[in-house]
Design an enzyme around this catalytic site. Structure first.
Site, short mmCIF file in Angstrom:
data_model
loop_
_atom_site.label_atom_id
_atom_site.label_comp_id
_atom_site.label_asym_id
_atom_site.label_seq_id
_atom_site.Cartn_x
_atom_site.Cartn_y
_atom_site.Cartn_z
N ALA A 28 0.86 -1.19 0.00
CA ALA A 28 0.00 0.00 0.00
C ALA A 28 0.90 1.24 0.00
O ALA A 28 0.77 2.12 0.84
CB ALA A 28 -0.95 -0.02 1.19
N HIS A 62 7.01 5.84 1.58
CA HIS A 62 7.80 4.69 1.14
C HIS A 62 8.73 5.07 -0.01
O HIS A 62 9.89 4.65 -0.04
CB HIS A 62 6.87 3.56 0.66
CG HIS A 62 5.98 3.00 1.71
ND1 HIS A 62 4.61 3.15 1.69
CD2 HIS A 62 6.26 2.29 2.83
CE1 HIS A 62 4.09 2.53 2.73
NE2 HIS A 62 5.06 2.00 3.44
N GLN A 106 10.99 7.92 9.96
CA GLN A 106 10.90 8.49 11.29
C GLN A 106 9.48 8.39 11.86
O GLN A 106 9.30 8.37 13.07
CB GLN A 106 11.35 9.96 11.25
CG GLN A 106 11.16 10.74 12.54
CD GLN A 106 12.00 10.21 13.69
OE1 GLN A 106 13.04 9.61 13.47
NE2 GLN A 106 11.55 10.45 14.92
N GLN A 127 9.42 1.82 16.33
CA GLN A 127 9.95 0.70 15.56
C GLN A 127 11.43 0.89 15.27
O GLN A 127 12.23 -0.05 15.38
CB GLN A 127 9.17 0.56 14.26
CG GLN A 127 9.72 -0.44 13.28
CD GLN A 127 8.88 -0.54 12.03
OE1 GLN A 127 7.83 -1.16 12.03
NE2 GLN A 127 9.33 0.09 10.95
N SER A 161 0.39 7.68 5.60
CA SER A 161 0.25 6.36 6.21
C SER A 161 -0.65 5.53 5.32
O SER A 161 -1.62 6.04 4.73
CB SER A 161 -0.38 6.48 7.60
OG SER A 161 -0.75 5.19 8.10
N SER A 162 -0.35 4.24 5.21
CA SER A 162 -1.22 3.35 4.45
C SER A 162 -2.62 3.31 5.05
O SER A 162 -3.61 3.12 4.33
CB SER A 162 -0.62 1.94 4.41
OG SER A 162 0.64 1.95 3.78
#
Length: 280
Positions: free
Chosen positions: A32, A37, A148, A153, A185-186
């Site tokens: 997605a 990305h 970021q 994570q 964001s997906s």
């Protein structure tokens, strides 16, 4: 651009690149794909000779009441986004390829995995650490690129890399935002138009923390209350957490300082979103 779905194919492609002396970069995704990305892919292309991207919706990082089954799967669209960026390898394994039948081995980064999202989503970071370790083992990157926006994570992966002595450089790219400030964001795809408007409260709350910090406020409780006041302007949004923490340990800080991570998570409708900023 080569697409592969098995561990053996992926290993063979990467090892061939390494035999040619190429520096390998990895961008690990759940698909997605969006502008965030793509910024990671471009960062990888800028410093590596061979770029691998993985697309794998990892079941072990979803809780029993979370959105694994409805998480967007857009492989064909993702492929079309990656190809013009010059990605060399796309690894799209099935669940059975990454978790063979009977698999019982997991990677857990103690303590730090129970902070921020780990407190709200028990077991989430065990799943993250496990799949990232597997991807590192299969694809053997020289550098791995993360965003970021997923600051917790990042901290956990950095600790795992240090503790397990992976010979991998972790590169963190800035948050990419839409024009109005919403972090890409997906999960933004889940938002209705009204929820999309409400979601802007996350970035507004962080900007208010930044403003108060620049004005000299260092008491984290007061900075958190500043953010809570902003969230109160959108009563339909349910706050999960607002925290100011050390960016490496994710431990709470009584006083903010340069580099302190201000992080928020909230439910907009049924969609959980996260955002953060590093102060100073």
């Amino acid at each position: 651009m080569k697409l592969v779905a098995t561990v053996n194919e992926a290993r063979a492609a990467v090892r061939d690149a390494k035999r040619q002396g190429k520096r390998v970069g990895l961008v690990a995704t759940m698909g997605a794909l969006h502008a965030g990305h793509i910024s990671l892919v471009r960062a990888a292309k800028a410093s590596c000779d061979f770029v691998a991207a993985s697309i794998f919706v990892n079941p072990t990082q979803f809780g029993p009441k979370e959105d694994y089954t409805k998480y967007p799967r857009t492989l064909e669209a993702d492929r079309h986004k990656l190809e013009p960026e010059g990605v060399d390898l796309v690894f799209t394994p099935a669940v059975e390829e990454m978790y063979p039948h009977g698999a019982t081995t997991f990677v857990n980064v103690d303590e730090i995995s129970e902070r921020l999202d780990g407190r709200s989503r028990p077991g989430h970071f065990r799943g993250v650490a496990t799949i990232v370790a597997k991807l590192f083992h299969v694809l053997e990157p020289d550098a791995a690129f993360f965003g970021q926006k997923d600051a917790a994570q990042v901290a956990i992966i950095r600790r795992m890399v240090r503790d397990l002595m992976f010979p991998i450089e972790i590169v963190v790219a800035p948050i990419i935002r839409e024009a109005d400030g919403l972090a890409f964001s997906s999960r933004n795809a889940y938002l209705s138009p009204e929820e999309r408007r409400q979601a802007l409260v996350l970035s507004r709350a962080l900007r208010e923390i930044e403003t108060r910090y620049r004005a000299g406020e260092r008491d984290t409780n007061k900075l958190i209350e500043t953010a809570r006041a902003v969230f109160a302007t959108e009563p339909a949004v349910r706050v999960d957490y607002i925290e100011l923490v050390d960016s490496e340990t994710l431990g709470a800080r009584a006083k903010a300082a340069s580099g302190t991570l201000a992080a928020v998570a909230a439910f907009v409708g049924t969609t959980r979103l996260i955002d953060n900023v590093r102060l100073g």
